[in-house]
Design a protein around this motif. Structure first.
Motif, PDB file in Angstrom:
ATOM      1  N   CYS B   8       0.849  -1.211   0.000  1.00  0.00           N
ATOM      2  CA  CYS B   8       0.000   0.000   0.000  1.00  0.00           C
ATOM      3  C   CYS B   8       0.877   1.250   0.000  1.00  0.00           C
ATOM      4  CB  CYS B   8      -0.883   0.032   1.254  1.00  0.00           C
ATOM      5  SG  CYS B   8      -2.474  -0.770   1.062  1.00  0.00           S
ATOM      6  N   HIS B  34      -1.375  -4.227  -7.359  1.00  0.00           N
ATOM      7  CA  HIS B  34      -1.837  -3.881  -6.012  1.00  0.00           C
ATOM      8  C   HIS B  34      -3.279  -3.379  -6.052  1.00  0.00           C
ATOM      9  CE1 HIS B  34      -1.798  -2.509  -1.854  1.00  0.00           C
ATOM     10  NE2 HIS B  34      -2.424  -1.432  -2.307  1.00  0.00           N
ATOM     11  N   CYS B  41      -7.037   1.568  -2.042  1.00  0.00           N
ATOM     12  CA  CYS B  41      -6.109   2.188  -2.994  1.00  0.00           C
ATOM     13  C   CYS B  41      -6.753   2.313  -4.366  1.00  0.00           C
ATOM     14  CB  CYS B  41      -4.819   1.378  -3.102  1.00  0.00           C
ATOM     15  SG  CYS B  41      -3.747   1.577  -1.666  1.00  0.00           S
TER      16      CYS B  41
HETATM   17 ZN   LIG Z   1      -3.540  -0.500  -0.878  1.00  0.00          ZN
END
Ligand SMILES: [Zn+2]
Lengths: 192, 205
Positions: B8, B34, B41
């Motif tokens: 992250c 990711h 995110c």
């Molecule tokens: Zn993340």
């Protein structure tokens, strides 16, 4: 580089005029003032050539001058608006104290203004107008002048990290503003 | 082979460049991997994309074609004393006729009077002295584009300004004077507060 050499001055002008002019237009929201600022940028570059650091980028230096002149203009406009509360100044046909989005619209030919009257554009301009000076400049330099964080940092005299934080904050505010106005795309949820 | 997702923290650091398409392929793939597995995110990336996309409504403009000639005219119009003492130039210009609106306002006038008394002395960084007629850019380019461009009035170009309008940033040039900020030696302009208003009035076009 010697800006007192006519050929070089012209060359540097041609290479940077568009970027500098558009930065000024977007910062002060008025084409005539932007032209004035663009010209004054080069006059300053000419009279203060010694402030250019050898090894630096001419464009970065010019952007800094242009940005400072634009800020100066905006602050003076604020003083003027403040002063007009104290002693009303006879109207000169300009729009001091108004937002730059309003002045930009008013400085455009009616046909152009008409075409550009759409909700998203108005909203985006208003939202950028509402950003603090530094965040606004970071967004503009990044979005419209394709500068890296490092380059923006050089123009503004900040660290690249601070610039990145500024950009993130500014975009968050933009997103929130768009969302509030019902203009954010549906797939983008508010993450904050 | 599927790229290894970034953390992250690393993704957040690279997210702006990712959204703006400025990452190297390897980094971009790590970020993308990711985002596929991290909702917070990914949501943030979508918001950044939306904000970025909204900015595309604003196209570029061309500066007016005669703008460069205006620069030359301004350079040509610089008085020698202004070039000799660059930090004084805003004050001198204001006194030469740029201050109509200031004179109408007690607030701004007070600020200008204060600042006029606080302008710094020229420093070693000041532009070297030149006279108008040996100004190489103006001499070289103005002559090359033919004599008498006629862009100058009272030493100040008026093109681009509406009648009665004043370049407002001149006032703020006072405020931004490096010397004021850095606390260099202050020096008085040859103008007293009493005569300042007169000078503005007399100089205003
Ligand atoms: Zn993340």
């Amino acid at each position: 580089m010697d800006l007192r050499d006519p050929t070089q001055l012209r060359k540097v002008y041609e290479a940077n005029k568009r970027g500098l002019y558009n930065l000024a237009v977007r910062l002060v929201g008025d084409r005539q003032w932007a032209e004035d600022i663009l010209q004054e940028t080069f006059v300053r570059a000419y009279t203060r050539a010694e402030t250019f650091k050898a090894g630096g980028k001419v464009s970065t230096w010019l952007y800094r001058i242009c940005m400072n002149l634009s800020y100066d203009h905006l602050r003076a406009r604020k003083y003027r608006a403040m002063a007009s509360l104290d002693a009303p100044v006879t109207s000169t046909g300009d729009s001091d104290g108004a937002t730059w989005s309003a002045t930009l619209a008013s400085s455009m030919p009616p046909a152009v203004a008409q075409v550009e009257q759409n909700d998203t554009e108005d909203c985006v301009r208003r939202l950028i107008d509402e950003l603090p000076e530094r965040e606004r400049t970071v967004v503009l330099l990044r979005q419209y002048h394709g500068m890296t964080f490092k380059e923006i940092a050089e123009v503004l005299g900040l660290t690249a990290r601070t610039v990145q934080n500024c950009l993130r904050r500014a975009k968050q505010k933009l997103f929130f503003g768009l969302k509030e106005a019902g203009l954010a795309p549906p797939q983008a949820e508010a993450p904050y | 082979m599927r790229p290894k997702p970034f953390s992250c923290k690393r993704t957040q650091k690279l997210l702006d460049d990712h959204v703006d398409g400025l990452l190297r392929t390897a980094d971009s793939e790590g970020v993308r991997a990711h985002l596929e597995q991290c909702t917070p995110c990914d949501t943030e990336a979508a918001a950044l994309r939306a904000a970025t996309a909204s900015l595309s409504v604003w196209g570029d403009l061309e500066p007016p074609p005669d703008c460069f000639e205006g620069i030359l005219a301004r350079i040509e119009a610089l008085p020698p004393d202004l070039l000799e003492s660059a930090p004084h130039s805003p004050a001198l210009r204001l006194l030469r006729g740029g201050g109509r609106w200031v004179a109408t306002s007690s607030v701004a006038a007070a600020a200008v009077v204060f600042l006029a008394l606080s302008v710094t002395t020229p420093t070693e960084h000041d532009a070297p002295a030149r006279t108008r007629h040996t100004n190489p850019v103006a001499a070289g380019l103005l002559s090359s584009t033919g004599p008498g461009l006629g862009l100058r009035t009272n030493g100040l170009r008026t093109n681009g300004l509406r009648t009665g309008e004043v370049r407002a940033y001149r006032v703020d040039d006072f405020l931004r004077n490096d010397g004021l900020r850095r606390g260099r030696t202050r020096n008085e302009l040859p103008v007293s507060p009493a005569s300042f208003g007169d000078a503005l009035g007399a100089g205003a076009r």
